[in-house]
Design a protein around this motif. Structure first.
Motif, PDB file in Angstrom:
ATOM      1  N   SER A   1      47.177  40.723  31.894  1.00  8.66           N
ATOM      2  CA  SER A   1      46.916  39.692  30.901  1.00  8.66           C
ATOM      3  C   SER A   1      45.555  39.090  31.204  1.00  8.66           C
ATOM      4  CB  SER A   1      48.000  38.613  30.958  1.00  8.66           C
ATOM      5  OG  SER A   1      47.734  37.604  30.005  1.00  8.66           O
ATOM      6  N   GLY A   2      44.571  39.475  30.425  1.00 14.98           N
ATOM      7  CA  GLY A   2      43.209  39.009  30.681  1.00 14.98           C
ATOM      8  C   GLY A   2      42.738  39.484  32.033  1.00 14.98           C
ATOM      9  N   ASN A   3      42.324  38.532  32.886  1.00  9.06           N
ATOM     10  CA  ASN A   3      41.864  38.922  34.223  1.00  9.06           C
ATOM     11  C   ASN A   3      42.948  38.731  35.284  1.00  9.06           C
ATOM     12  OD1 ASN A   3      41.828  36.114  34.413  1.00  9.06           O
ATOM     13  ND2 ASN A   3      40.023  36.100  35.707  1.00  9.06           N
TER      14      ASN A   3
ATOM     15  N   ASP B   1      41.727  47.024  45.758  1.00  8.62           N
ATOM     16  CA  ASP B   1      40.303  47.315  45.610  1.00  8.62           C
ATOM     17  C   ASP B   1      39.904  47.385  44.136  1.00  8.62           C
ATOM     18  OD1 ASP B   1      39.984  47.350  48.358  1.00  8.62           O
ATOM     19  OD2 ASP B   1      39.995  49.544  48.512  1.00  8.62           O
ATOM     20  N   ASP B   2      40.779  47.951  43.311  1.00 10.83           N
ATOM     21  CA  ASP B   2      40.517  48.021  41.869  1.00 10.83           C
ATOM     22  C   ASP B   2      40.478  46.613  41.258  1.00 10.83           C
ATOM     23  OD1 ASP B   2      40.441  49.877  39.379  1.00 10.83           O
ATOM     24  OD2 ASP B   2      41.996  48.400  38.889  1.00 10.83           O
ATOM     25  N   ALA B   3      41.424  45.765  41.655  1.00  6.92           N
ATOM     26  CA  ALA B   3      41.448  44.387  41.153  1.00  6.92           C
ATOM     27  C   ALA B   3      40.175  43.648  41.554  1.00  6.92           C
ATOM     28  CB  ALA B   3      42.681  43.652  41.674  1.00  6.92           C
ATOM     29  N   ARG B   4      39.744  43.834  42.781  1.00  2.07           N
ATOM     30  CA  ARG B   4      38.514  43.185  43.242  1.00  2.07           C
ATOM     31  C   ARG B   4      37.310  43.673  42.441  1.00  2.07           C
ATOM     32  NH1 ARG B   4      37.434  41.587  49.154  1.00  2.07           N
ATOM     33  NH2 ARG B   4      39.331  40.695  48.444  1.00  2.07           N
ATOM     34  N   ALA B   5      37.219  44.972  42.231  1.00  2.00           N
ATOM     35  CA  ALA B   5      36.088  45.544  41.490  1.00  2.00           C
ATOM     36  C   ALA B   5      36.039  45.040  40.049  1.00  2.00           C
ATOM     37  CB  ALA B   5      36.167  47.069  41.509  1.00  2.00           C
ATOM     38  N   LYS B   6      37.210  44.698  39.503  1.00  2.00           N
ATOM     39  CA  LYS B   6      37.286  44.237  38.113  1.00  2.00           C
ATOM     40  C   LYS B   6      37.427  42.719  38.007  1.00  2.00           C
ATOM     41  CE  LYS B   6      39.048  48.638  36.561  1.00  2.00           C
ATOM     42  NZ  LYS B   6      40.224  49.431  36.192  1.00  2.00           N
ATOM     43  N   SER B   7      37.212  42.011  39.118  1.00  2.00           N
ATOM     44  CA  SER B   7      37.284  40.540  39.185  1.00  2.00           C
ATOM     45  C   SER B   7      38.598  40.000  38.638  1.00  2.00           C
ATOM     46  CB  SER B   7      36.103  39.919  38.433  1.00  2.00           C
ATOM     47  OG  SER B   7      34.893  40.312  39.011  1.00  2.00           O
ATOM     48  N   ARG B   8      39.702  40.619  39.044  1.00  2.00           N
ATOM     49  CA  ARG B   8      41.017  40.190  38.605  1.00  2.00           C
ATOM     50  C   ARG B   8      41.712  39.376  39.689  1.00  2.00           C
ATOM     51  NH1 ARG B   8      42.643  45.935  35.886  1.00  2.00           N
ATOM     52  NH2 ARG B   8      41.674  45.508  33.867  1.00  2.00           N
ATOM     53  N   THR B   9      42.597  38.501  39.260  1.00  2.00           N
ATOM     54  CA  THR B   9      43.462  37.759  40.165  1.00  2.00           C
ATOM     55  C   THR B   9      44.786  38.498  40.225  1.00  2.00           C
ATOM     56  OG1 THR B   9      42.406  35.660  39.604  1.00  2.00           O
ATOM     57  CG2 THR B   9      44.620  35.548  40.573  1.00  2.00           C
TER      58      THR B   9
ATOM     59  N   GLU C   1      42.304  40.011  54.107  1.00  2.00           N
ATOM     60  CA  GLU C   1      41.003  40.239  53.470  1.00  2.00           C
ATOM     61  C   GLU C   1      41.097  40.222  51.942  1.00  2.00           C
ATOM     62  OE1 GLU C   1      42.439  44.490  54.643  1.00  2.00           O
ATOM     63  OE2 GLU C   1      42.681  42.457  55.360  1.00  2.00           O
ATOM     64  N   TYR C   2      42.316  40.231  51.414  1.00  2.00           N
ATOM     65  CA  TYR C   2      42.503  40.171  49.961  1.00  2.00           C
ATOM     66  C   TYR C   2      42.979  38.799  49.479  1.00  2.00           C
ATOM     67  CZ  TYR C   2      42.023  45.239  50.110  1.00  2.00           C
ATOM     68  OH  TYR C   2      41.541  46.515  50.298  1.00  2.00           O
ATOM     69  N   ALA C   3      43.060  37.819  50.368  1.00  2.00           N
ATOM     70  CA  ALA C   3      43.556  36.489  50.005  1.00  2.00           C
ATOM     71  C   ALA C   3      42.718  35.845  48.906  1.00  2.00           C
ATOM     72  CB  ALA C   3      43.611  35.585  51.236  1.00  2.00           C
ATOM     73  N   ASP C   4      41.426  36.149  48.875  1.00  2.70           N
ATOM     74  CA  ASP C   4      40.549  35.519  47.890  1.00  2.70           C
ATOM     75  C   ASP C   4      40.817  35.967  46.452  1.00  2.70           C
ATOM     76  OD1 ASP C   4      39.494  38.060  48.784  1.00  2.70           O
ATOM     77  OD2 ASP C   4      37.649  37.599  47.697  1.00  2.70           O
ATOM     78  N   ILE C   5      41.540  37.068  46.258  1.00 12.05           N
ATOM     79  CA  ILE C   5      41.845  37.518  44.898  1.00 12.05           C
ATOM     80  C   ILE C   5      43.342  37.460  44.597  1.00 12.05           C
ATOM     81  CG2 ILE C   5      39.778  38.944  44.675  1.00 12.05           C
ATOM     82  CD1 ILE C   5      41.634  41.415  45.105  1.00 12.05           C
TER      83      ILE C   5
END
Length: 101
Positions: free
Chosen positions: A33-35, A63-71, A88-92
């Motif tokens: 849903s959106g990002n 990694d895909d979510a990070r590359a696409k700026s998704r939460t 290391e993925y806590a920020d997303i």
């Protein structure tokens, strides 16, 4: 055995395939849903359990979510548990959904 993970967007899931056998070894379903991407379920076929398929799925989707700026909202217990070991993925990752019980 070589595992390749791809986004099967039409099926709303990432699929891990054993490239040598040409078979699906596991998958992780999602809703987008959106990002915001909500991961709802992970399944690894019994013959591939304990061979890193789940971890390959988890790392690829994150990694895909990070590359696409998704939460990421990890409803899936497997992904939530995996994320506890990978800060290391806590920020997303949505802060109120890091571990769903």
């Amino acid at each position: 055995m070589t595992i390749e993970v791809t986004d099967a967007a039409a099926r709303e899931r990432f699929e891990a395939r054993d490239s040598e056998a040409g078979a699906v070894a596991g998958f992780m379903t999602y809703q987008l849903s959106g990002n915001i991407i909500v991961f709802t379920h992970t399944e690894v076929l019994p013959e591939y359990e304990g061979k890193g398929v789940g971890s390959a799925l988890a790392r690829t989707v994150m990694d895909d979510a990070r590359a696409k700026s998704r939460t990421v909202v990890p409803i899936c217990p497997f992904l939530a548990g995996w994320l506890e070991k990978h800060p290391e993925y806590a920020d997303i990752t949505a802060p109120n959904h890091r571990r769903v019980r």
